[in-house]
Write a protein that holds these residues in place. Structure first.
Motif, PDB file in Angstrom:
ATOM      1  N   GLU A 222     -29.710  57.174  27.443  1.00 44.29           N
ATOM      2  CA  GLU A 222     -29.765  55.856  28.085  1.00 44.29           C
ATOM      3  C   GLU A 222     -30.174  54.765  27.102  1.00 44.29           C
ATOM      4  N   VAL A 223     -31.147  55.054  26.258  1.00 44.84           N
ATOM      5  CA  VAL A 223     -31.580  54.066  25.267  1.00 44.84           C
ATOM      6  C   VAL A 223     -30.428  53.712  24.333  1.00 44.84           C
ATOM      7  N   ALA A 224     -29.656  54.726  23.946  1.00 43.55           N
ATOM      8  CA  ALA A 224     -28.530  54.481  23.049  1.00 43.55           C
ATOM      9  C   ALA A 224     -27.442  53.655  23.720  1.00 43.55           C
ATOM     10  N   LEU A 225     -27.403  53.678  25.054  1.00 42.06           N
ATOM     11  CA  LEU A 225     -26.390  52.921  25.799  1.00 42.06           C
ATOM     12  C   LEU A 225     -26.867  51.515  26.173  1.00 42.06           C
ATOM     13  N   ASP A 226     -28.055  51.145  25.743  1.00 45.57           N
ATOM     14  CA  ASP A 226     -28.584  49.823  26.098  1.00 45.57           C
ATOM     15  C   ASP A 226     -27.612  48.725  25.649  1.00 45.57           C
ATOM     16  N   GLY A 227     -27.260  47.853  26.581  1.00 40.74           N
ATOM     17  CA  GLY A 227     -26.320  46.782  26.297  1.00 40.74           C
ATOM     18  C   GLY A 227     -24.866  47.138  26.488  1.00 40.74           C
ATOM     19  N   THR A 228     -24.589  48.403  26.785  1.00 42.29           N
ATOM     20  CA  THR A 228     -23.213  48.864  27.039  1.00 42.29           C
ATOM     21  C   THR A 228     -22.904  48.730  28.519  1.00 42.29           C
ATOM     22  N   PRO A 229     -21.718  48.244  28.888  1.00 41.43           N
ATOM     23  CA  PRO A 229     -21.383  48.147  30.319  1.00 41.43           C
ATOM     24  C   PRO A 229     -21.254  49.540  30.934  1.00 41.43           C
ATOM     25  N   ALA A 230     -22.230  49.914  31.719  1.00 39.59           N
ATOM     26  CA  ALA A 230     -22.276  51.274  32.269  1.00 39.59           C
ATOM     27  C   ALA A 230     -22.995  51.289  33.601  1.00 39.59           C
ATOM     28  N   TYR A 231     -22.539  52.177  34.474  1.00 40.34           N
ATOM     29  CA  TYR A 231     -23.246  52.512  35.709  1.00 40.34           C
ATOM     30  C   TYR A 231     -23.842  53.894  35.467  1.00 40.34           C
ATOM     31  N   ILE A 232     -25.160  53.973  35.477  1.00 38.73           N
ATOM     32  CA  ILE A 232     -25.849  55.242  35.213  1.00 38.73           C
ATOM     33  C   ILE A 232     -26.534  55.695  36.488  1.00 38.73           C
ATOM     34  N   TRP A 233     -26.127  56.859  36.982  1.00 31.96           N
ATOM     35  CA  TRP A 233     -26.756  57.371  38.205  1.00 31.96           C
ATOM     36  C   TRP A 233     -27.990  58.180  37.831  1.00 31.96           C
ATOM     37  N   ARG A 234     -29.122  57.826  38.406  1.00 34.78           N
ATOM     38  CA  ARG A 234     -30.407  58.449  38.086  1.00 34.78           C
ATOM     39  C   ARG A 234     -30.957  59.273  39.246  1.00 34.78           C
ATOM     40  N   GLY A 235     -30.095  59.665  40.166  1.00 35.94           N
ATOM     41  CA  GLY A 235     -30.520  60.540  41.249  1.00 35.94           C
ATOM     42  C   GLY A 235     -30.998  59.831  42.488  1.00 35.94           C
ATOM     43  N   GLU A 236     -30.829  58.511  42.544  1.00 35.69           N
ATOM     44  CA  GLU A 236     -31.266  57.762  43.719  1.00 35.69           C
ATOM     45  C   GLU A 236     -30.061  57.231  44.485  1.00 35.69           C
ATOM     46  N   GLY A 237     -30.160  57.258  45.822  1.00 33.38           N
ATOM     47  CA  GLY A 237     -29.059  56.776  46.645  1.00 33.38           C
ATOM     48  C   GLY A 237     -27.938  57.798  46.729  1.00 33.38           C
ATOM     49  N   ALA A 238     -26.825  57.372  47.295  1.00 31.85           N
ATOM     50  CA  ALA A 238     -25.678  58.268  47.478  1.00 31.85           C
ATOM     51  C   ALA A 238     -25.154  58.743  46.124  1.00 31.85           C
ATOM     52  N   ASN A 239     -24.886  60.025  46.025  1.00 30.78           N
ATOM     53  CA  ASN A 239     -24.377  60.603  44.777  1.00 30.78           C
ATOM     54  C   ASN A 239     -22.936  60.119  44.546  1.00 30.78           C
ATOM     55  N   PRO A 240     -22.682  59.413  43.438  1.00 27.21           N
ATOM     56  CA  PRO A 240     -21.345  58.860  43.212  1.00 27.21           C
ATOM     57  C   PRO A 240     -20.413  59.799  42.438  1.00 27.21           C
TER      58      PRO A 240
END
Length: 332
Positions: A222-240
């Protein structure tokens, strides 16, 4: 089995148990197969007691309720169909079949390691190398991913990813296993490779971890993706997860998971394999070699490619084989 029960199988009226040790990977494959048959099974989680495991297939002569340990009771009425998986469940499945007088059609998913002939059907991936009159070989792991599931997920999650740049690329990240590892340094390197892909191609990333992804390694990614356009699912809400597969134009998946690769290949999208540190077993190598030969997967080389292939449809094909064998048994 009566003809009325064969018709019930086609309409979802058969009684069905799914028997597993409670391990998500194997249980989910059994549930996927039941869903492919249009059935809502009763889930039984149990394992043979250590005292009896040395008997192997011979434990089938004993009552299932005496063999099993676990919170779920294995007692009549026995189901019309039993779908089981997990080495500690194989003997229990045979005991249920015997206790039912052979009326319970018994399907085992993956290699039971108790011999093959006593089961009505074994559904196992071709890379297991099993052969026999009652063996149905699949291209990969059994998956719930199909056209209908993807269509529904696309409608549900399209608004969620609407602001990301196109093309969308799903990134399915696995982790530690007996033969693979994903250290924080590995996670950082993987994240950097994904960030570079986005920068050079303009793509938006859809990123998710698996149950085996080390938390520290995923944080480094995640740190390496900082500033990159991304949706990162962290286990909260509906599983996409299904939404990722449905809406992505390409899929990147780590090489540690037959299940995730099988899910990705069921989508029909180009599947790029992300290498992980470690060494593939001969079984894994056969799995990847076959899919690569069929044009389903390619190694990730840093850029996106586009190609087409025949999507995996193992659940539908295995369900069809079960129906065929039930009908055949009714004619005997």
């Amino acid at each position: 089995m009566a003809a009325s029960k064969i018709r019930a199988a086609e309409s979802g009226g058969l009684t069905c148990w799914v028997l597993s040790e409670g391990m998500a990977g194997t249980e989910n494959q059994c549930l996927a197969l039941a869903a492919g048959l249009g059935l809502t099974p009763e889930i039984k989680r149990a394992a043979a007691k250590p005292l009896w495991r040395w008997l192997g297939a011979a434990m089938a002569v004993l009552p299932p309720q005496n063999l099993a340990q676990g919170r779920d009771s294995l007692a009549p009425p026995w189901p019309d169909l039993l779908i089981a998986s997990g080495r500690k469940c194989a003997g229990l499945a045979l005991a249920i079949r015997r206790a039912s007088g052979g009326r319970t059609f018994t399907v085992f998913v993956q290699n039971p390691r108790l011999g093959l002939s006593a089961f009505d059907l074994i559904v196992a991936p071709r890379h297991d190398g099993l052969a026999g009159a009652n063996v149905f070989a699949t291209r990969g792991a059994l998956s719930r991913v199909d056209g209908a599931a993807l269509e529904s997920a696309a409608a549900e999650f399209a608004p969620t990813f609407a602001d990301l740049p196109r093309p969308l690329v799903a990134c399915l990240i696995g982790g530690a296993s007996r033969r693979h590892r994903l250290t924080p340094d590995d996670g950082q390197a993987l994240g950097a490779a994904l960030a570079k892909l986005s920068a050079t191609s303009g793509c938006g990333l859809l990123v998710t971890a698996s149950r085996r992804t080390p938390a520290a390694s995923f944080r480094a990614l995640e740190v390496a993706l900082d500033g990159t356009p991304a949706y990162i699912w962290r286990g909260e809400g509906a599983n996409p997860y299904l939404g990722f597969l449905a809406l992505a134009e390409a899929i990147l998946v780590t090489a540690d998971s037959v299940s995730m690769v099988s899910d990705a290949c069921a989508s029909g999208k180009p599947v790029h394999i992300l290498g992980l540190a470690g060494r593939r077993s001969a079984r894994f190598q056969r799995f990847f070699d076959a899919l690569e030969a069929e044009g389903a997967v390619r190694p990730f080389t840093g850029s996106l490619e586009s190609w087409s292939y025949q999507p995996l449809s193992d659940c539908a094909l295995a369900a069809g084989e079960i129906r065929r064998r039930l009908e055949q048994r009714n004619k005997v």
